[in-house]
Enzyme design. Sequence first.
Site, short mmCIF file in Angstrom:
data_model
loop_
_atom_site.label_atom_id
_atom_site.label_comp_id
_atom_site.label_asym_id
_atom_site.label_seq_id
_atom_site.Cartn_x
_atom_site.Cartn_y
_atom_site.Cartn_z
N CYS A 1 0.87 -1.17 0.00
CA CYS A 1 0.00 0.00 0.00
C CYS A 1 0.90 1.22 0.00
O CYS A 1 2.11 1.11 0.20
CB CYS A 1 -0.93 -0.02 1.21
N LYS B 1 -12.17 -5.18 2.47
CA LYS B 1 -11.61 -4.27 3.48
C LYS B 1 -12.58 -3.12 3.68
O LYS B 1 -12.85 -2.34 2.77
CB LYS B 1 -10.25 -3.77 3.03
N LYS C 1 -11.24 -7.88 6.42
CA LYS C 1 -10.67 -6.96 7.41
C LYS C 1 -11.67 -5.85 7.67
O LYS C 1 -12.13 -5.22 6.71
CB LYS C 1 -9.36 -6.39 6.87
N ARG D 1 -11.28 7.53 3.71
CA ARG D 1 -11.06 6.46 2.73
C ARG D 1 -12.37 5.78 2.31
O ARG D 1 -12.36 4.67 1.77
CB ARG D 1 -10.08 5.43 3.30
N ARG E 1 -3.51 3.82 12.78
CA ARG E 1 -3.12 5.12 12.22
C ARG E 1 -1.91 5.67 12.97
O ARG E 1 -1.02 6.28 12.38
CB ARG E 1 -4.27 6.11 12.29
N CYS F 1 -0.16 4.22 1.76
CA CYS F 1 -0.60 5.18 2.78
C CYS F 1 0.49 5.51 3.79
O CYS F 1 0.55 6.63 4.30
CB CYS F 1 -1.85 4.67 3.49
#
Length: 332
Positions: A120, A203, A256, A225, A213, A122
């Site tokens: 990912c 997800k 998830k 998101r 986070r 992020c």
Amino acid sequence: MSFPITRHRRLRGTAGIRGMVRETILNTLDFIQPIFVTYGTGVKNEIGSMPGVYHFSLDMLKAEVDEIAALGIPAVLLFGIPETKDAIGSSGFADDGIVQEATRLIKQWYPELLVVADTCLCEFTDHGHCGMVHTHTVDGVVHGDVINDASLELLTRTAVSQAKAGADIIAPSNMMDGFVQAIRTGLDENGFEHVPIMSYSVKYASAFYGPFREAADSAPQFGNRKTYQMDPANLREAIREADSDVLEGADMLMVKPALAYLDVIRTIRDQFDLPLVAYNVSGEYSMVKAAALQGWIDEQAVVLEMLTGMKRAGADIIITYFAKDAARWLQG
């Protein structure tokens, strides 16, 4: 009438009988332990909202991996916190990126320990979103749209770089449309057709990610998101998402979070025959830890019951921050 001829309690009378007829068996081989690796030296910092979970610099990583391997846990899931971030998350696909360097070390120390690389952007973007964004400002407030197709190229570069570093499994968690097909094509074209994809197929845009986070330093700098992660109210959509990933070449599917989504795990299990992963996420971990620290619950009993419930719902594999503790408890 069945009673008194039928007495269900006959099969509950002793520990031996209960064990013999037990339908769901939790095993250390079911677990994947997440690890957060970061830059610097001498870093082993506990994450405030996740007691017992740490950031490790590379020079402090081996003791953690030694413990995981000694417990017989078969796999780790790597998340990286880079030294620098930019708009495209270039640290995520750099050959000397933090995840790539950690992967090389772990495979050097323990060749048989499976390294799963979270794929990912992020953690690596300065805006905290999982792909490229187009931003605009209205009345001084920044708004942004995640650009799906352009993000696929960057995610593929990230997956290929992780495979080159030695990752055994690529686990894309970005929820862009078409991400499995793009990554599968990229891996195959670069000689990694043997590397499986563990897709974060289902997800949800969940409130249970809060502590993560902090752990991954990945909070979005604007917006949220919800335009690319799923609405927690939806179940049929989960089937469509998983079906797309199967058609695109996923080798494993994931749901998830897990605890509030056991019905989703069961539905995906019933619909598809690929190995199914449940992610016991940070918020689920932190809630149990907080209650246990207050003395309100028996942590061991609650954790093992919770993980057993995920497996009973249909999970073959469980990613959990409790993996080390659960392995110890199961081994007595």
